[in-house]
Scaffold this motif. Structure first.
Motif, mmCIF file in Angstrom:
data_model
loop_
_atom_site.group_PDB
_atom_site.id
_atom_site.type_symbol
_atom_site.label_atom_id
_atom_site.label_comp_id
_atom_site.label_asym_id
_atom_site.label_seq_id
_atom_site.Cartn_x
_atom_site.Cartn_y
_atom_site.Cartn_z
ATOM 1 N N GLY A 36 0.769 -1.256 0.000
ATOM 2 C CA GLY A 36 0.000 0.000 0.000
ATOM 3 C C GLY A 36 0.794 1.297 0.000
ATOM 4 O O GLY A 36 0.252 2.337 0.404
ATOM 5 N N PRO A 37 2.048 1.330 -0.517
ATOM 6 C CA PRO A 37 2.804 2.596 -0.448
ATOM 7 C C PRO A 37 2.158 3.721 -1.259
ATOM 8 O O PRO A 37 2.183 4.876 -0.831
ATOM 9 C CB PRO A 37 4.183 2.235 -1.009
ATOM 10 N N HIS A 38 1.584 3.401 -2.426
ATOM 11 C CA HIS A 38 0.937 4.457 -3.201
ATOM 12 C C HIS A 38 -0.356 4.902 -2.525
ATOM 13 O O HIS A 38 -0.695 6.087 -2.534
ATOM 14 C CB HIS A 38 0.624 3.967 -4.624
ATOM 15 N N ILE A 39 -1.078 3.937 -1.972
ATOM 16 C CA ILE A 39 -2.361 4.276 -1.332
ATOM 17 C C ILE A 39 -2.142 5.299 -0.216
ATOM 18 O O ILE A 39 -2.932 6.235 -0.060
ATOM 19 C CB ILE A 39 -3.045 2.992 -0.815
ATOM 20 N N LEU A 52 -6.358 -3.640 -3.899
ATOM 21 C CA LEU A 52 -6.711 -5.017 -4.252
ATOM 22 C C LEU A 52 -5.410 -5.786 -4.494
ATOM 23 O O LEU A 52 -4.514 -5.305 -5.185
ATOM 24 C CB LEU A 52 -7.578 -4.998 -5.513
ATOM 25 N N ASP A 53 -5.319 -6.959 -3.917
ATOM 26 C CA ASP A 53 -4.129 -7.786 -4.131
ATOM 27 C C ASP A 53 -4.518 -9.245 -3.900
ATOM 28 O O ASP A 53 -5.460 -9.552 -3.180
ATOM 29 C CB ASP A 53 -3.011 -7.388 -3.156
ATOM 30 N N LEU A 54 -3.743 -10.131 -4.526
ATOM 31 C CA LEU A 54 -3.962 -11.580 -4.377
ATOM 32 C C LEU A 54 -3.421 -12.126 -3.064
ATOM 33 O O LEU A 54 -3.731 -13.254 -2.700
ATOM 34 C CB LEU A 54 -3.176 -12.316 -5.468
HETATM 35 C C1 LIG Z 1 5.887 -5.976 -7.344
HETATM 36 S S1 LIG Z 1 4.522 -5.978 -6.260
HETATM 37 C C2 LIG Z 1 3.957 -4.314 -6.487
HETATM 38 C C3 LIG Z 1 3.283 -3.783 -5.275
HETATM 39 C C4 LIG Z 1 2.903 -2.300 -5.355
HETATM 40 N N1 LIG Z 1 2.023 -2.015 -6.489
HETATM 41 C C5 LIG Z 1 4.129 -1.403 -5.406
HETATM 42 O O1 LIG Z 1 4.281 -0.660 -6.391
HETATM 43 O O2 LIG Z 1 4.926 -1.433 -4.448
HETATM 44 C C6 LIG Z 1 3.357 -6.945 -7.178
HETATM 45 C C7 LIG Z 1 2.080 -7.244 -6.426
HETATM 46 O O3 LIG Z 1 1.179 -7.837 -7.351
HETATM 47 C C8 LIG Z 1 0.384 -8.766 -6.654
HETATM 48 N N2 LIG Z 1 -0.272 -9.627 -7.675
HETATM 49 C C9 LIG Z 1 0.323 -10.481 -8.539
HETATM 50 N N3 LIG Z 1 -0.603 -11.040 -9.344
HETATM 51 C C10 LIG Z 1 -1.807 -10.509 -9.001
HETATM 52 C C11 LIG Z 1 -3.146 -10.680 -9.472
HETATM 53 N N4 LIG Z 1 -3.436 -11.523 -10.467
HETATM 54 N N5 LIG Z 1 -4.135 -9.970 -8.870
HETATM 55 C C12 LIG Z 1 -3.865 -9.123 -7.852
HETATM 56 N N6 LIG Z 1 -2.604 -8.915 -7.358
HETATM 57 C C13 LIG Z 1 -1.595 -9.605 -7.925
HETATM 58 C C14 LIG Z 1 1.372 -9.449 -5.740
HETATM 59 O O4 LIG Z 1 0.727 -10.119 -4.674
HETATM 60 C C15 LIG Z 1 2.225 -8.245 -5.284
HETATM 61 O O5 LIG Z 1 1.724 -7.678 -4.102
#
Ligand SMILES: C[S@@+](CC[C@H](N)C(=O)[O-])C[C@H]1O[C@@H](n2cnc3c(N)ncnc32)[C@H](O)[C@@H]1O
Length: 231
Positions: A36-39, A52-54
């Motif tokens: 959540g750094p951007h949030i 939203l994240d997996l």
């Molecule tokens: C490299 S991190 C980026 C996190 C954040 N956006 C940032 O910029 O710091 C990638 C994120 O994508 C999530 N992710 C991967 N596949 C996904 C999917 N199909 N749906 C939702 N999240 C997913 C992972 O769990 C992980 O938290």
């Protein structure tokens, strides 16, 4: 691994795009939000945010960082929201985690359905035909339990819809050195293919991958930022 990322500059860049091209609304959804750094930055700028994240452990950390926001455990390739939102983001090339062109298309459709009229979907993309398999980005970070060296690089074999992100982490603590290697499967796409997937749903503008300036992307760019306004 993300120690030297300027999350504030990235978030500010999207807010500027939203001021210029968006619908003026203040509800925001961050896909693949991680911790959540951007949030944090969007909440601090007056947005009502959802992430939203997996990955539930990522969302647990995000909730600690951003108690004001709501978090959804879901797949960005098959999600829906209770009420339409004004801005959807997907940072750090995470849209490539959709894995296949069919899933990428489903992600685009889900984002389109989740947006309010005139809402904007923003994300960064690496152009598959510009990937240099020899290039790695490296940086170090000092931490209380050791000195870390991180490296990451894209790999594409020149055909098809699969590329990967190769990662390595080296940790030195005292006389011990530990090394991890990992490889994340991702979808490979050209800017042209990405634009064609988006155009049925969005007015698409592609920008230089420079968070300090808002410039149209150059013909040799390997990375770009897509700003897509719902049709
Ligand atoms: C490299 S991190 C980026 C996190 C954040 N956006 C940032 O910029 O710091 C990638 C994120 O994508 C999530 N992710 C991967 N596949 C996904 C999917 N199909 N749906 C939702 N999240 C997913 C992972 O769990 C992980 O938290």
């Amino acid at each position: 691994m993300c120690a030297d990322i300027d999350y504030q500059a990235q978030s500010h860049f999207v807010r500027r795009l939203h001021q210029l091209f968006g619908n003026g609304g203040t509800s925001h959804l961050d896909l693949a939000c991680g911790t959540g750094p951007h949030i944090r930055h969007f909440v601090d700028s007056g947005f009502q945010c959802q992430g939203l994240d997996l990955n539930q452990p990522m969302l647990d950390r995000a909730k600690l960082r951003c108690p004001e926001a709501d978090f959804i455990l879901d797949d960005m390739c098959a999600f829906s929201v209770a009420a339409p939102v004004d801005v959807i983001t997907c940072f750090l090339y995470s849209i490539h985690y959709s894995g296949t062109i069919a899933n990428l298309k489903a992600c685009i459709e889900s984002a389109h359905a989740a947006l309010a009229p005139g809402g904007m979907f923003c994300f960064n993309v690496v152009e598959k035909n510009k990937i240099d398999n020899r290039l790695f980005v490296r940086h170090g970070a000092k931490h209380s339990d050791g000195d870390f060296m991180f490296a990451s690089g894209w790999h594409y074999n020149g055909e098809g819809e699969k590329q990967s992100l190769k990662l390595s982490i080296e940790k030195r603590a005292g006389l011990d050195t530990l090394i991890w290697h990992d490889e994340h499967p991702m979808v490979a796409v050209s800017f042209e293919e990405m634009t064609a997937l988006l155009e049925p749903y969005f007015e698409v503008t592609v920008f230089e991958h420079d968070y300090e300036k808002i410039l149209p992307v150059g013909s040799n760019a390997g990375n770009a930022f897509f700003a897509c306004v719902k049709k």
